[in-house]
Enzyme design. Sequence first.
Site, PDB file in Angstrom:
ATOM      1  N   CYS A 234       0.840  -1.198   0.000  1.00 31.24           N
ATOM      2  CA  CYS A 234       0.000   0.000   0.000  1.00 31.24           C
ATOM      3  C   CYS A 234       0.879   1.254   0.000  1.00 31.24           C
ATOM      4  O   CYS A 234       2.002   1.247   0.513  1.00 31.24           O
ATOM      5  CB  CYS A 234      -0.897   0.000   1.233  1.00 31.24           C
TER       6      CYS A 234
ATOM      7  N   CYS B 196       2.605  -8.016   7.113  1.00 33.32           N
ATOM      8  CA  CYS B 196       1.238  -7.506   7.229  1.00 33.32           C
ATOM      9  C   CYS B 196       0.400  -8.400   8.139  1.00 33.32           C
ATOM     10  O   CYS B 196      -0.640  -7.986   8.655  1.00 33.32           O
ATOM     11  CB  CYS B 196       0.577  -7.396   5.852  1.00 33.32           C
TER      12      CYS B 196
END
Length: 239
Positions: free
Chosen positions: A207, A231
């Site tokens: 991201c 993540c």
Amino acid sequence: MTNTAVTYDNFTGDPFSNLNADDQTKGALEVLRWAYKEYDSITYACSFGAEGIVLIDLIAKVKKDAKIVFLDTGIHFKETYDLIEKVKQRYPALQIEMKKPALTLEEQAEEHGSALWKRNPDQCCFIRKIKPLEEALDGAEAWVSGLRREQSLSRSNTNFVNKDERFQSIKVCPLIYWTWDDVWSYIRLNGLNYNDLHDEGYPSIGCIPCTFKAESGGRDGRWKGMEKTECGLHTGGQS
């Protein structure tokens, strides 16, 4: 390899633990052929990074209409979305799902405050990546991941076939013996499309708020300045 399907419940170890992975794909094609024969329900969770592009090409050789899921957090780079469109054109039979989280960015900001990734990146990843993958893998016997052993210490013990405690499934990792150079040699040899950001110093791309340039081919540019290296999709235990 076996007469009984390798499942989360009966897993006793990697059936490829003794594989002499000295072929051109370092065992990847053999493992993929086995996986797509072994499981009727198998999904590749792809981030469309360099490893992802390699795996897509290898998977397409085994099963042209394989199911691929992309965790569309809503805050990816434009270059990532552009690449996905190119992949769709090159492999039209692939079933690519753009899996979105339950909360829009606006709803997340209202519920948890703005820019959650700055204050609590783990919670942001849980909402926008982990929960959506849980939904995408619901009912799937196994899933494919592009993990490589050299990427990080936490990934150095990854096997071809793993019992995934996080998603209570079987995780198949065909590229465990590939190096960063192997990945790029395959991309160039086969003329594959890849994310333009790789040419600008981004080896690992996620991201926008949590992706930075890095000098190595590892994951140093992810969550820079934070005590975070994953993540959460690949943590929580596997054997």
